[in-house]
Design an enzyme around this catalytic site. Structure first.
Site, PDB file in Angstrom:
ATOM      1  N   LYS A  97      -9.431   2.006  -2.102  1.00  0.00           N
ATOM      2  CA  LYS A  97      -9.663   1.449  -0.767  1.00  0.00           C
ATOM      3  C   LYS A  97     -11.039   1.849  -0.238  1.00  0.00           C
ATOM      4  O   LYS A  97     -11.384   3.026  -0.184  1.00  0.00           O
ATOM      5  CB  LYS A  97      -8.563   1.943   0.173  1.00  0.00           C
ATOM      6  CG  LYS A  97      -8.576   1.351   1.581  1.00  0.00           C
ATOM      7  CD  LYS A  97      -7.368   1.907   2.339  1.00  0.00           C
ATOM      8  CE  LYS A  97      -7.227   1.345   3.741  1.00  0.00           C
ATOM      9  NZ  LYS A  97      -6.034   1.924   4.416  1.00  0.00           N
ATOM     10  N   CYS A 111      -5.482  -3.329   2.865  1.00  0.00           N
ATOM     11  CA  CYS A 111      -5.324  -3.181   4.313  1.00  0.00           C
ATOM     12  C   CYS A 111      -6.654  -3.288   5.086  1.00  0.00           C
ATOM     13  O   CYS A 111      -7.164  -4.379   5.278  1.00  0.00           O
ATOM     14  CB  CYS A 111      -4.588  -1.876   4.623  1.00  0.00           C
ATOM     15  SG  CYS A 111      -3.736  -1.856   6.225  1.00  0.00           S
ATOM     16  N   GLU A 141       0.849  -1.188   0.000  1.00  0.00           N
ATOM     17  CA  GLU A 141       0.000   0.000   0.000  1.00  0.00           C
ATOM     18  C   GLU A 141       0.892   1.248   0.000  1.00  0.00           C
ATOM     19  O   GLU A 141       1.802   1.371   0.820  1.00  0.00           O
ATOM     20  CB  GLU A 141      -0.870  -0.037   1.259  1.00  0.00           C
ATOM     21  CG  GLU A 141      -1.784   1.150   1.477  1.00  0.00           C
ATOM     22  CD  GLU A 141      -2.559   1.040   2.792  1.00  0.00           C
ATOM     23  OE1 GLU A 141      -3.480   1.838   2.999  1.00  0.00           O
ATOM     24  OE2 GLU A 141      -2.236   0.133   3.607  1.00  0.00           O
TER      25      GLU A 141
END
Length: 237
Positions: free
Chosen positions: A111, A144, A40
């Site tokens: 995300k 994540c 990321e």
């Protein structure tokens, strides 16, 4: 399906060096891979003082990060997923490029579930989750905190991809990270291909421990500190 995860700590403030070293690590280990996953925001680092600082580090989806990682994908004829801060008009997203073996950007994943460090600057992702079909199998992408999104887990349960590309900046929290990831993905047959960062960045310490795991089975793993590349050939479904 042969998968590769690159654990890497950005050289904060030196984007060109970071991107070159990150791609060199991927390039050195991508031969024979079907899927390569980078962390990321892998070349910029993750912790910024304010939105203006992130804005200076962000780039459009067809920017220098794409040019660099596309060369790796073309050279090794592999799929590649790379996290970066995306500038889209006046908005910033925590995103990941999905590049095919021809070096073409086929998707920009944004995300969905934001972490506290994202909230001051990132927009919640609007891309949705998507499955990618390759000659070696299928994969999906999450970044994540997305592993804590029940919607993502439900999507994985429905799609059951062979692999989950997982760029992450997972914070060290005092508890083992692998059992937690495995617990969140109970019932998902595909392997998590987690590419993490490590060490300190501002007040945050990242956990390292990049891993390729299916359920509670570890196929490959990295240490808590240090740049590393791990790989595994996933068992056939």
């Amino acid at each position: 399906m042969r998968v590769v995860a690159v654990q890497f700590k950005a050289r904060k403030g030196d984007f060109d060096r970071s991107l070159a070293e990150l791609c060199a690590s991927a390039d050195a280990h991508a031969a024979g891979a079907d899927l390569v996953v980078l962390p990321e925001m892998g070349a910029t680092g993750y912790v910024f003082a304010d939105r203006d600082a992130v804005w200076q580090a962000a780039e459009e989806a067809d920017g220098p990060t794409l040019a660099a990682v596309a060369a790796v994908a073309r050279r090794h004829h592999c799929w590649l997923v790379a996290g970066f801060p995306e500038r889209a008009g006046d908005l910033i997203f925590n995103s990941a490029l999905v590049v095919n073996p021809a070096g073409e950007r086929v998707f920009t994943y944004r995300k969905t579930l934001l972490y506290s460090e994202d909230l001051p600057w990132a927009e919640p992702g609007d891309s949705g989750y998507r499955r990618f079909d390759t000659d070696a199998g299928t994969f999906g992408v999450g970044i994540c905190m997305d592993i804590n999104d029940d919607g993502f887990v439900d999507w994985l349960a429905a799609e059951q991809p062979d692999a989950i590309a997982f760029p992450t900046n997972w914070v060290k929290e005092g508890a083992p990270v692998w059992p937690y990831w495995a617990w969140r993905l109970q019932g998902i047959r595909g392997a998590l291909v987690a590419a993490n960062t490590w060490g300190d960045e501002g007040p945050i310490t990242f956990s390292g421990k990049s891993a390729i795991l299916s359920g509670f089975r570890l196929h490959a793993w990295a240490e808590e500190t240090g740049d590393a590349v791990i790989s595994a050939t996933l068992p056939s479904a």
